[in-house]
Design a protein around this motif. Structure first.
Motif, PDB file in Angstrom:
ATOM      1  N   TRP A   1      31.983   5.229  41.513  1.00  0.00           N
ATOM      2  CA  TRP A   1      31.124   4.315  41.368  1.00  0.00           C
ATOM      3  C   TRP A   1      29.462   4.656  40.980  1.00  0.00           C
ATOM      4  O   TRP A   1      28.494   4.155  40.551  1.00  0.00           O
TER       5      TRP A   1
ATOM      6  N   ARG B   1      30.303  -6.148  42.295  1.00  0.00           N
ATOM      7  CA  ARG B   1      29.255  -5.525  41.574  1.00  0.00           C
ATOM      8  C   ARG B   1      28.266  -6.326  40.714  1.00  0.00           C
ATOM      9  O   ARG B   1      28.623  -6.515  39.551  1.00  0.00           O
TER      10      ARG B   1
ATOM     11  N   GLU C   1      34.600   8.610  45.374  1.00  0.00           N
ATOM     12  CA  GLU C   1      34.440   8.240  46.672  1.00  0.00           C
ATOM     13  C   GLU C   1      35.541   8.437  47.260  1.00  0.00           C
ATOM     14  O   GLU C   1      36.685   8.758  46.929  1.00  0.00           O
TER      15      GLU C   1
ATOM     16  N   LYS D   1      34.302  -3.116  46.555  1.00  0.00           N
ATOM     17  CA  LYS D   1      33.366  -3.925  47.272  1.00  0.00           C
ATOM     18  C   LYS D   1      32.713  -2.724  48.279  1.00  0.00           C
ATOM     19  O   LYS D   1      33.267  -1.761  48.736  1.00  0.00           O
ATOM     20  N   PRO D   2      31.479  -2.971  48.376  1.00  0.00           N
ATOM     21  CA  PRO D   2      30.645  -1.936  49.096  1.00  0.00           C
ATOM     22  C   PRO D   2      30.821  -2.194  50.576  1.00  0.00           C
ATOM     23  O   PRO D   2      31.090  -3.174  51.018  1.00  0.00           O
TER      24      PRO D   2
ATOM     25  N   ASP E   1      36.976   3.122  54.287  1.00  0.00           N
ATOM     26  CA  ASP E   1      35.845   3.857  54.600  1.00  0.00           C
ATOM     27  C   ASP E   1      35.758   4.362  56.088  1.00  0.00           C
ATOM     28  O   ASP E   1      35.036   5.366  56.202  1.00  0.00           O
TER      29      ASP E   1
ATOM     30  N   ASP F   1      32.784   7.132  55.277  1.00  0.00           N
ATOM     31  CA  ASP F   1      31.992   6.697  54.084  1.00  0.00           C
ATOM     32  C   ASP F   1      31.002   7.755  53.591  1.00  0.00           C
ATOM     33  O   ASP F   1      29.558   7.080  53.025  1.00  0.00           O
TER      34      ASP F   1
ATOM     35  N   ALA G   1      33.988   0.689  40.489  1.00  0.00           N
ATOM     36  CA  ALA G   1      33.274   0.488  41.709  1.00  0.00           C
ATOM     37  C   ALA G   1      34.187  -0.606  42.537  1.00  0.00           C
ATOM     38  O   ALA G   1      34.960  -1.297  41.819  1.00  0.00           O
TER      39      ALA G   1
END
Length: 370
Positions: A276, A135, A293, A219-220, A298, A345, A217
């Protein structure tokens, strides 16, 4: 342009995403009526931790919005090793001073709200630790806290550290943590590599009853390196000293409520399950609300089996759950799981809105969670 007039339009700040982003302040038409606004401060990301995003200012409305013109522009292009093209920060404005995170390295600036003049800048160079962070960039912004003459800016770095600054000077508060900084990869009830690329944060701190609540948070985009990942535990820290006050295990440990909703082996290696997004807090009730989350994976849940559904409809607590904690102790008050054993997700994307609503003539304290 008078200072009062500028203060009235502070919520007209527009974030411009370009090669070298800018903070742009818009001015209302010169013919607009002047007058002392009922409130000129924007005290946090959602203008208060109820996150109503409401301001009583009324100088700008549908009749004159199209006639506004730029009052000043502050370029963030030279903050950090590369120009930032995705400035997401929502500035806070306190007594005529605008505070914001800016740039690729997530520096902090204080600007005169009337002119855009730079009052001070704070810079943290975390080297490779910041470069591997999941991030980066300026993030969502920062938080403000005050007790008398003690006025502080609290923010998270790209390298997952928490910094406390004197709001008047931009200098670190030496009595907070270690010379003004708390390493959030330490004291987390798990071993985290300081150079881990799996955990960081980009939201702003939630502060209630002198307690800073810190999320996590990862890794997206559903790209964890492995099904075995860092866990996104939530912690509370003393706003004056930086001392950890409590920790809430979003993947419960054996013996904790919610552990029975997991296959015991999966609970050991699964990670993520952090917060996050922004958080909400009820200062009067002393409650912080966590939008949690998904657990790791995801888009796939085959390796994190949940409970026997004949015994409990819930699985993988506290994934995709809204969790209410006592802000001073971290003790859970209640939870509501939106999705059981999620795999699409569908993270809770933002803070809940706290409001009093009327139901059948009775006032009810309500929570609206997008």
């Amino acid at each position: 342009m008078s200072l009062n007039r500028v203060k009235q339009v502070l919520k007209g700040l527009q974030i411009v995403g370009a090669a070298g982003a800018s903070l742009l302040l818009l001015s209302p038409p010169a013919t607009t009526q002047q007058g002392a606004p009922p409130s000129v401060n924007w005290r946090s990301y959602g203008n208060g931790y109820t996150n109503t995003r409401y301001s009583p200012l009324e100088q700008i409305d549908a009749t004159n919005f199209s006639k506004m013109t730029p009052a000043w522009t502050f370029s963030t292009a030279n903050f950090g090793p590369t120009a930032e093209a995705n400035l997401e920060s929502t500035p806070v404005v306190i007594d005529g001073v605008l505070y914001s995170t800016v740039g690729d390295r997530r520096d902090v600036v204080a600007l005169d709200a009337a002119s855009g003049e730079l009052l001070w800048v704070h810079r943290e160079d975390e080297g490779q630790r910041a470069q591997v962070s999941p991030r980066r960039l300026s993030g969502r912004g920062l938080s403000y806290w005050a007790d008398g003459n003690d006025k502080r800016i609290i923010y998270f770095t790209t390298g997952y550290r928490m910094i406390a600054l004197d709001a008047r000077t931009g200098n670190r508060i030496p009595t907070f943590g270690v010379n003004g900084a708390v390493d959030l990869k330490e004291d987390d009830d798990q071993v985290i590599d300081p150079m881990s690329s799996e955990i960081g944060i980009h939201s702003t701190p939630a502060i209630g009853r002198n307690t800073i609540v810190v999320g996590a948070a990862h890794k997206p985009g559903g790209t964890p390196t492995s099904k075995t990942n860092v866990k996104g535990y939530i912690r509370g820290f003393d706003v004056r000293t930086g001392k950890r006050l409590w920790i809430f295990h979003t993947i419960p440990l054996k013996g904790e409520a919610g552990f029975e909703t997991w296959d015991p082996d999966a609970a050991q290696y699964t990670g993520n399950t952090g917060v996050w997004a922004q958080m909400s807090a009820d200062e009067e009730a002393g409650i912080v609300y966590l939008p949690v989350e998904l657990p790791t994976g995801d888009y796939y849940g085959g390796h994190r089996h949940g409970s026997d559904q004949t015994k409990s409809p819930e699985a993988n607590l506290y994934g995709e759950s809204l969790v209410a904690l006592d802000v001073k102790t971290g003790q859970k008050k209640w939870h509501y799981q939106l999705v059981h054993h999620g795999m699409w997700d569908m993270d809770i994307p933002c803070a809940a809105i706290l409001a009093d609503i009327t139901v059948n003539g009775r006032t009810v304290k309500a929570l609206a969670q997008p």
